[in-house]
Write a protein that holds these residues in place. Structure first.
Motif, PDB file in Angstrom:
ATOM      1  N   UNK A 143       0.950  -2.364  -7.490  1.00 24.29           N
ATOM      2  CA  UNK A 143       0.225  -1.702  -8.576  1.00 24.29           C
ATOM      3  C   UNK A 143      -0.840  -2.624  -9.155  1.00 24.29           C
ATOM      4  N   UNK A 144      -0.521  -3.911  -9.292  1.00 24.23           N
ATOM      5  CA  UNK A 144      -1.499  -4.872  -9.821  1.00 24.23           C
ATOM      6  C   UNK A 144      -2.735  -4.936  -8.939  1.00 24.23           C
ATOM      7  N   UNK A 145      -2.533  -4.955  -7.617  1.00 21.25           N
ATOM      8  CA  UNK A 145      -3.673  -5.011  -6.696  1.00 21.25           C
ATOM      9  C   UNK A 145      -4.483  -3.721  -6.766  1.00 21.25           C
ATOM     10  N   UNK A 146      -3.810  -2.568  -6.797  1.00 16.11           N
ATOM     11  CA  UNK A 146      -4.514  -1.284  -6.864  1.00 16.11           C
ATOM     12  C   UNK A 146      -5.374  -1.217  -8.118  1.00 16.11           C
ATOM     13  N   UNK A 147      -4.800  -1.591  -9.268  1.00 12.56           N
ATOM     14  CA  UNK A 147      -5.551  -1.563 -10.529  1.00 12.56           C
ATOM     15  C   UNK A 147      -6.744  -2.500 -10.472  1.00 12.56           C
ATOM     16  N   UNK A 168      -2.728  -5.197   0.269  1.00 11.14           N
ATOM     17  CA  UNK A 168      -2.231  -3.970  -0.359  1.00 11.14           C
ATOM     18  C   UNK A 168      -1.703  -2.994   0.692  1.00 11.14           C
ATOM     19  N   UNK A 169      -2.453  -2.806   1.774  1.00  9.21           N
ATOM     20  CA  UNK A 169      -2.057  -1.860   2.821  1.00  9.21           C
ATOM     21  C   UNK A 169      -0.779  -2.313   3.518  1.00  9.21           C
ATOM     22  N   UNK A 170      -0.697  -3.588   3.854  1.00  8.08           N
ATOM     23  CA  UNK A 170       0.487  -4.103   4.538  1.00  8.08           C
ATOM     24  C   UNK A 170       1.708  -4.094   3.628  1.00  8.08           C
ATOM     25  N   UNK A 171       1.493  -4.388   2.354  1.00  6.63           N
ATOM     26  CA  UNK A 171       2.594  -4.364   1.384  1.00  6.63           C
ATOM     27  C   UNK A 171       3.145  -2.950   1.234  1.00  6.63           C
ATOM     28  N   UNK A 172       2.256  -1.970   1.151  1.00  6.67           N
ATOM     29  CA  UNK A 172       2.685  -0.571   1.055  1.00  6.67           C
ATOM     30  C   UNK A 172       3.470  -0.169   2.297  1.00  6.67           C
ATOM     31  N   UNK A 173       3.016  -0.617   3.455  1.00  4.06           N
ATOM     32  CA  UNK A 173       3.721  -0.301   4.704  1.00  4.06           C
ATOM     33  C   UNK A 173       5.103  -0.954   4.731  1.00  4.06           C
TER      34      UNK A 173
END
Length: 218
Positions: A143-147, A168-173
């Motif tokens: 969430x911190x990265x997205x914001x 962010x993409x790899x963390x979400x995966x």
């Protein structure tokens, strides 16, 4: 007088905390007794087959005591988490909308507390707390990265924005892997990639934060 450290101090905290974690955690590999979650007979630590959490367990997967590795690994995680709390006190500098920056910093601190929980709760003895800490770390960071990316407006260098997007993409995966109960090499490999990228990301973010002239709030 303010209790908020300077940007330089916060940046250096992230850099040194990341370096200390990286060195101590890799030294702990040398002391790991052996065994993987899938094959308890293997000797030593197998980088792509073991979880990072295996290093912090009180007993290795092969049943042998794991005290030295546990102390090194868990201490490094706790130090890392504490250093990142200091880093996030100035994290709003990476956004051009103050309230979004403060939200991002709040979620970052939430993530850092999760890391401290991970370090304080070995996965073989306090599994529920350990896993809760893991999800705090991952969700708070995501969430911190997205914001930040939604309100960056070129405050961060372009290369760091791209790096942040990849993380962010790899963390979400990786979170998806955990939620869908993926097991075996697909999750241990991705875990190593994600967490190492996370460590280098904090080093890079800390380096940028130490250069106060490159950061400004509108």
């Amino acid at each position: 007088m303010t209790l908020i450290p300077t940007k330089r101090f916060s940046g250096l905290a992230a850099i040194y905390g990341s370096v200390i974690y990286f060195i101590m955690s890799h030294i702990s590999i040398l002391f790991y007794a052996g065994g993987t979650p899938w094959d308890k007979t293997k000797s030593g630590y197998h980088y792509w087959e073991n979880f990072l959490s295996d290093l912090g367990e009180t007993v290795a997967k092969n049943g042998e005591p794991n005290l030295s590795s546990m102390i090194l690994m868990n201490s490094s995680i706790i130090i890392f988490g504490l250093s990142l709390i200091i880093f996030y006190l100035n994290y709003s500098s990476f956004t051009n909308i103050k309230w979004i920056g403060l939200m991002a910093a709040g979620f970052g601190i939430f993530s850092s507390i999760g890391l401290i929980m991970v370090g304080g709760a070995p996965s073989n003895t306090l599994k529920a707390i350990h896993l809760f800490g893991v999800y705090m770390w991952a969700l708070g960071l995501l969430i911190a990265i997205i914001l930040t990316l939604c309100s960056n407006n070129h405050i961060m260098p372009k290369w760091l924005t791209v790096f942040s997007s990849i993380l962010m993409a790899l963390l979400a995966y990786h979170m998806y892997q955990g939620i869908t109960n993926v097991r075996g090499l697909p999750i241990t490999i991705v875990q190593k990639i994600v967490f190492n990228l996370n460590v280098f990301w904090y080093m890079a973010m800390g380096w940028v934060l130490t250069n106060e002239k490159s950061l400004s709030l509108d």
